[in-house]
Write a protein that holds these residues in place. Structure first.
Motif, mmCIF file in Angstrom:
data_model
loop_
_atom_site.group_PDB
_atom_site.id
_atom_site.type_symbol
_atom_site.label_atom_id
_atom_site.label_comp_id
_atom_site.label_asym_id
_atom_site.label_seq_id
_atom_site.Cartn_x
_atom_site.Cartn_y
_atom_site.Cartn_z
ATOM 1 N N LYS A 251 71.995 -27.889 -50.537
ATOM 2 C CA LYS A 251 70.859 -26.908 -50.970
ATOM 3 C C LYS A 251 70.644 -25.763 -51.846
ATOM 4 O O LYS A 251 69.460 -24.929 -52.263
ATOM 5 N N THR A 252 71.885 -25.766 -52.187
ATOM 6 C CA THR A 252 71.044 -24.566 -54.146
ATOM 7 C C THR A 252 70.542 -26.168 -54.397
ATOM 8 O O THR A 252 69.610 -25.423 -55.462
ATOM 9 N N ILE A 253 70.635 -27.068 -54.633
ATOM 10 C CA ILE A 253 70.105 -28.517 -55.645
ATOM 11 C C ILE A 253 68.491 -28.239 -54.956
ATOM 12 O O ILE A 253 67.674 -27.697 -55.909
ATOM 13 N N GLN A 254 68.574 -28.145 -53.904
ATOM 14 C CA GLN A 254 67.004 -28.046 -52.890
ATOM 15 C C GLN A 254 66.145 -27.217 -53.174
ATOM 16 O O GLN A 254 64.674 -26.976 -53.998
ATOM 17 N N ASP A 255 66.788 -26.272 -53.261
ATOM 18 C CA ASP A 255 65.731 -24.588 -53.641
ATOM 19 C C ASP A 255 65.681 -24.934 -54.766
ATOM 20 O O ASP A 255 64.878 -23.909 -55.934
ATOM 21 N N ALA A 256 66.591 -24.857 -56.474
ATOM 22 C CA ALA A 256 66.506 -24.836 -57.250
ATOM 23 C C ALA A 256 65.069 -25.701 -57.904
ATOM 24 O O ALA A 256 64.413 -25.429 -58.843
ATOM 25 N N MET A 257 64.903 -27.332 -56.998
ATOM 26 C CA MET A 257 64.025 -27.995 -57.840
ATOM 27 C C MET A 257 62.723 -27.599 -57.064
ATOM 28 O O MET A 257 61.269 -27.264 -57.529
ATOM 29 N N ASP A 258 62.724 -26.490 -55.133
ATOM 30 C CA ASP A 258 61.638 -26.029 -55.266
ATOM 31 C C ASP A 258 61.364 -25.753 -55.677
ATOM 32 O O ASP A 258 59.916 -25.063 -56.315
ATOM 33 N N ALA A 259 62.281 -24.284 -56.946
ATOM 34 C CA ALA A 259 61.564 -23.229 -57.950
ATOM 35 C C ALA A 259 60.769 -23.940 -59.035
ATOM 36 O O ALA A 259 59.979 -23.367 -59.348
ATOM 37 N N CYS A 260 61.484 -24.966 -59.145
ATOM 38 C CA CYS A 260 60.925 -25.436 -60.523
ATOM 39 C C CYS A 260 59.657 -26.538 -60.161
ATOM 40 O O CYS A 260 58.533 -25.688 -61.063
ATOM 41 N N ALA A 261 59.786 -26.883 -58.892
ATOM 42 C CA ALA A 261 58.171 -27.365 -59.329
ATOM 43 C C ALA A 261 56.687 -26.724 -58.604
ATOM 44 O O ALA A 261 56.279 -27.017 -58.541
ATOM 45 N N HIS A 262 56.882 -24.977 -58.204
ATOM 46 C CA HIS A 262 56.894 -24.316 -58.015
ATOM 47 C C HIS A 262 55.714 -23.226 -59.411
ATOM 48 O O HIS A 262 54.935 -23.309 -59.098
ATOM 49 N N ARG A 263 57.524 -23.341 -60.352
ATOM 50 C CA ARG A 263 57.141 -22.270 -61.235
ATOM 51 C C ARG A 263 56.038 -23.477 -62.289
ATOM 52 O O ARG A 263 54.880 -23.167 -62.783
ATOM 53 N N ALA A 264 56.437 -24.737 -61.593
ATOM 54 C CA ALA A 264 54.604 -25.834 -62.803
ATOM 55 C C ALA A 264 53.513 -25.493 -62.768
ATOM 56 O O ALA A 264 52.872 -25.754 -62.929
ATOM 57 N N GLN A 265 53.811 -25.263 -61.086
ATOM 58 C CA GLN A 265 52.442 -25.073 -60.763
ATOM 59 C C GLN A 265 51.547 -23.761 -61.001
ATOM 60 O O GLN A 265 50.939 -24.155 -61.699
ATOM 61 N N GLU A 266 52.510 -23.146 -61.241
ATOM 62 C CA GLU A 266 52.568 -21.521 -61.227
ATOM 63 C C GLU A 266 51.514 -21.807 -62.988
ATOM 64 O O GLU A 266 50.505 -20.889 -63.656
ATOM 65 N N MET A 267 52.481 -21.651 -63.929
ATOM 66 C CA MET A 267 52.421 -23.373 -65.310
ATOM 67 C C MET A 267 51.236 -23.194 -65.444
ATOM 68 O O MET A 267 49.817 -22.813 -66.606
ATOM 69 N N GLY A 268 50.550 -24.580 -65.376
ATOM 70 C CA GLY A 268 49.325 -25.139 -64.617
ATOM 71 C C GLY A 268 47.986 -24.096 -64.763
ATOM 72 O O GLY A 268 47.232 -23.738 -65.419
ATOM 73 N N LYS A 269 48.529 -23.078 -63.654
ATOM 74 C CA LYS A 269 47.454 -22.007 -64.270
ATOM 75 C C LYS A 269 46.910 -21.505 -64.740
ATOM 76 O O LYS A 269 45.587 -20.604 -65.136
ATOM 77 N N GLU A 270 48.407 -20.592 -65.113
ATOM 78 C CA GLU A 270 48.241 -19.885 -65.976
ATOM 79 C C GLU A 270 47.109 -20.590 -67.233
ATOM 80 O O GLU A 270 47.174 -19.889 -68.039
ATOM 81 N N LEU A 271 48.055 -21.508 -67.886
ATOM 82 C CA LEU A 271 47.044 -22.266 -69.552
ATOM 83 C C LEU A 271 46.232 -22.456 -68.737
ATOM 84 O O LEU A 271 45.289 -22.750 -70.286
ATOM 85 N N ALA A 272 45.985 -22.686 -67.377
ATOM 86 C CA ALA A 272 43.995 -23.332 -67.802
ATOM 87 C C ALA A 272 42.994 -22.260 -67.702
ATOM 88 O O ALA A 272 42.239 -22.519 -67.365
ATOM 89 N N GLY A 273 43.969 -20.533 -67.548
ATOM 90 C CA GLY A 273 43.270 -20.084 -66.824
ATOM 91 C C GLY A 273 42.426 -19.559 -65.992
ATOM 92 O O GLY A 273 41.491 -19.527 -65.420
ATOM 93 N N LYS A 274 43.212 -20.668 -65.196
ATOM 94 C CA LYS A 274 42.273 -20.230 -63.451
ATOM 95 C C LYS A 274 43.282 -19.477 -62.501
ATOM 96 O O LYS A 274 44.378 -18.529 -62.667
#
Length: 274
Positions: A251-274
């Motif tokens: 569960k720790t690994i799953q939660d960590a990878m979920d957080a990683c993927a979610h942050r990747a989504q956030e960064m994409g929106k931030e960088l593109a100015g969306k």
């Protein structure tokens, strides 16, 4: 006809890919790398004997492939300044910048281009990388093969057919070297507590991980079976695995990878100015 490849940026990842390509037989004369200063270009020029250039627009004028290897934060400025040259030449664009989607990059370069997004990881620096690739609709089969060959110079290549899955690639391989480094840290500390010298514990942990990875890569069995094969009933390995399972390591690994993927989504929106 020899494929001409230009790297916009000459940092560590660009250097790793360039080195892998040359080791695979590509002529240094077919490769160009750019940077704003000659001083930043000296290391790749001396190491690889490739062409170097401080003007991006000039560097892409005859390129068949352009690899965008600059930081995401400056990508828009870099792209817009060489837009006219890119539109005139219309090369295959390969971006290794995290977060920025293919549509954004294409728009910044003037539109209508073949764009491949690539998520490599840091073991590419030692020729043992893992890269996830996504191609937009304008990329031809030949261009896909070109991108595959380029990234296979530094390791494994896996294509995904939906761009959103690159966020999952980030969680599974892009950020994952750090997961294993954390494991090495923890195993070294535990080894020291059990009485081993730190250097001995570190070497044993790292070599064991290397061996386990090689076994998993070469075996016909899945990781679950390989794990079971190490575990004797009532033995030491079984006891260790029981503790990890009880501590909810999965569960720790799953939660960590979920957080990683979610942050990747956030960064994409931030960088593109969306």
């Amino acid at each position: 006809m020899t494929t001409q490849i230009t790297f916009i940026g000459a940092g560590n990842m660009a250097g790793a890919i360039i080195g892998g390509m040359i080791d695979s037989g590509m002529a240094p004369a077919s490769i160009t790398a750019t940077s704003p200063s000659d001083a930043a270009l000296e290391p790749v020029n001396e190491r690889f004997g490739i062409n170097t250039q401080t003007d991006n627009s000039t560097a892409v004028a005859n390129a068949d492939v352009v690899v965008l290897a600059v930081k995401p934060q400056i990508m828009r400025d870099v792209c817009e300044k060489m837009r006219d040259s890119i539109q005139h030449q219309r090369p295959l664009i390969i971006s290794i910048a995290a977060g920025l989607d293919a549509t954004t990059i294409d728009t910044w370069l003037g539109g209508g281009l073949a764009v491949v997004r690539c998520m490599p990881n840091t073991p590419s620096l030692v020729g043992c990388g893992a890269s996830g690739l996504y191609a937009n609709a304008a990329v031809s089969e030949q261009q896909r093969q070109t991108a595959t060959q380029l990234m296979e110079a530094v390791g494994l290549v896996e294509w995904v057919e939906e761009e959103r899955l690159l966020d999952a690639v980030t969680a599974v391989s892009g950020s994952a070297p750090a997961y294993f480094f954390l494991m090495f840290e923890a195993m070294e500390a535990a080894g020291v507590k059990l009485g081993l010298p730190a250097a001995t514990a570190r070497r044993l942990a790292i070599q064991t991980a290397l061996g386990a990875a090689r076994m998993a890569q070469q075996s016909e069995h899945d990781p679950a079976t390989l794990k079971k094969n190490v575990m004797s009933p009532g033995g030491t390995t079984e006891r260790a695995i029981e503790h990890m399972e009880n501590a909810q390591l999965r569960k720790t690994i799953q939660d960590a990878m979920d957080a990683c993927a979610h942050r990747a989504q956030e960064m994409g929106k931030e960088l593109a100015g969306k």
